[in-house]
Design a protein around this motif. Sequence first.
Motif, short mmCIF file in Angstrom:
data_model
loop_
_atom_site.label_atom_id
_atom_site.label_comp_id
_atom_site.label_asym_id
_atom_site.label_seq_id
_atom_site.Cartn_x
_atom_site.Cartn_y
_atom_site.Cartn_z
N ASP A 116 -18.89 4.19 -11.56
CA ASP A 116 -19.38 3.17 -10.62
C ASP A 116 -20.32 2.27 -11.39
OD1 ASP A 116 -20.06 1.68 -8.45
OD2 ASP A 116 -21.12 3.26 -7.38
N ASP B 238 -22.66 -0.41 -11.22
CA ASP B 238 -23.53 -1.17 -10.32
C ASP B 238 -24.43 -2.08 -11.15
OD1 ASP B 238 -24.58 -2.05 -7.94
OD2 ASP B 238 -24.86 -0.04 -7.12
N TYR B 239 -25.24 -2.88 -10.45
CA TYR B 239 -26.01 -3.90 -11.17
C TYR B 239 -27.20 -3.34 -11.93
CZ TYR B 239 -30.03 -4.09 -8.00
OH TYR B 239 -31.17 -3.79 -7.30
N HIS C 72 -18.44 -3.98 -8.49
CA HIS C 72 -19.10 -4.55 -7.31
C HIS C 72 -18.92 -6.07 -7.32
CE1 HIS C 72 -21.53 -0.89 -6.06
NE2 HIS C 72 -20.90 -0.52 -7.17
N VAL D 146 -18.85 -11.02 -10.67
CA VAL D 146 -19.78 -9.99 -10.20
C VAL D 146 -21.12 -10.69 -9.95
CG1 VAL D 146 -20.95 -7.82 -10.71
CG2 VAL D 146 -18.62 -8.19 -11.53
N ASN E 67 -12.07 -2.79 -7.04
CA ASN E 67 -13.26 -3.12 -6.25
C ASN E 67 -13.87 -1.87 -5.66
OD1 ASN E 67 -14.06 -3.75 -3.14
ND2 ASN E 67 -14.86 -5.30 -4.53
N ASN E 68 -15.19 -1.79 -5.66
CA ASN E 68 -15.87 -0.56 -5.21
C ASN E 68 -15.60 -0.24 -3.74
OD1 ASN E 68 -17.69 -2.92 -4.64
ND2 ASN E 68 -18.99 -1.34 -3.75
N THR F 287 -18.97 -0.70 3.67
CA THR F 287 -20.22 -0.26 3.06
C THR F 287 -21.30 -1.28 3.39
OG1 THR F 287 -19.61 -1.37 0.99
CG2 THR F 287 -19.06 0.94 1.18
N GLY G 282 -19.36 -4.71 2.14
CA GLY G 282 -18.04 -4.73 1.51
C GLY G 282 -17.05 -4.02 2.40
N ALA H 284 -17.42 5.67 -3.82
CA ALA H 284 -16.74 4.82 -4.80
C ALA H 284 -16.36 5.61 -6.05
CB ALA H 284 -17.61 3.62 -5.16
#
Length: 397
Positions: A86, A88-89, A149, A161, A187-188, A211, A217, A363
């Motif tokens: 996963d 993520d940012y 994401h 993203v 895509n998550n 989510t 999302g 995810a």
Amino acid sequence: MITGDAAYIKKINRSIILREIVKEGLISRADLSKVTALTRATISAQVADLIDEGLIIETQLEHFTVGRKPIMLSLNGEAGFALGIDLDYDHISLTVSNLIGSPVSSKRIETNTSDYQEILNLLVEQIRILKSEYAFSQYGIIGIVIAIHGLVGKDEIIHYVPRLRWNNISLKSDLEKQIDINVYLENNANLSAFAERVFVNHETDNLLAATLYSGIGLGMMMNNEFFRGHDGFAGEIGHMIVVPNGIQCNCGNKGCWERYASENVIFNTLSEKRNIKPITYDHIQQWLDEGDEEVIQLMEQFIYYLSIGLNNMINMYNPDVLVLDSELLRMYPNSLDKIRGNLNSSISHYRALQISTIGRNSAVLGACALAIKHFLAVPMLNFKYQIETKKNASVNI
């Protein structure tokens, strides 16, 4: 009736047999023949090949009291391992599962950069470590699926993203140049929906999973396939306008759904009003336990706007099952009943509305499951959801 050359028919039959073995967990050759409508000779030949390949194993039932103990077939979970990531940012989560979807190790790496080359190098380093660690198994790491994401096209190019500010990134090909493992990007939210279908909702072919954390999302499973839209960008439901000329959104529009019905709205509002940074779930739980009127009012408003968007989603897609992933909804008493009470349109039809039991792990678990699906070449998987992991690690980079 399936027609075609022998190799193609053998491939189809193999997929059918593996699908049923995964679905049942334990099944005899005789029962396989019944449920697949394949001849016993075909079952025997295919099973012999799968045993030789190490993908399935035989088990004799010990507690069968009448007659000969049947030989049962099951998937060999330790033949190989799937890697779900996963991306993520601000962190990367990596989970390894066996071939029956049970997590065996997890690692979380905090990242303080959005630089693509740095993150690429970090991913390559971690994948190589795990590839070496699981090389003892017959197939090793059988595939990698990465949850993105943002917007992922059908070509698996990362088109955008928002929080990393990445545009048109070829992460899949960049990774596959350096590691000899198949890599897939998704895509998550789609992977969250896939996890809900594979691990929890075995009896549906049509499922939506929303989510509600930093934004909103939507992952969509239609006829057990991802619904992607023309370019692969379907599901950006957070930017559906629910309040015309409302709050400005980063996307450029005003009044987007996620500006009213994501958890981020609650956290940001309370942080500003109470001058506390960061606001945590523990804070909100304490305030709810104390009957804090301001927090309760914010939650009621959150549910009100959430219900508006859900009503639109239900009318657009007519899902069988709709799953909501939100820690705040899990915390707030009777949240599902309150939402259902707002969905009173006579044309809104769905069978089940649920709060996710998998939560934020959906995810990465969906990523592991999708890697297994690709490896086994089966149309769908039915796994049991297990939350324990044998090894867990947290790393700061």
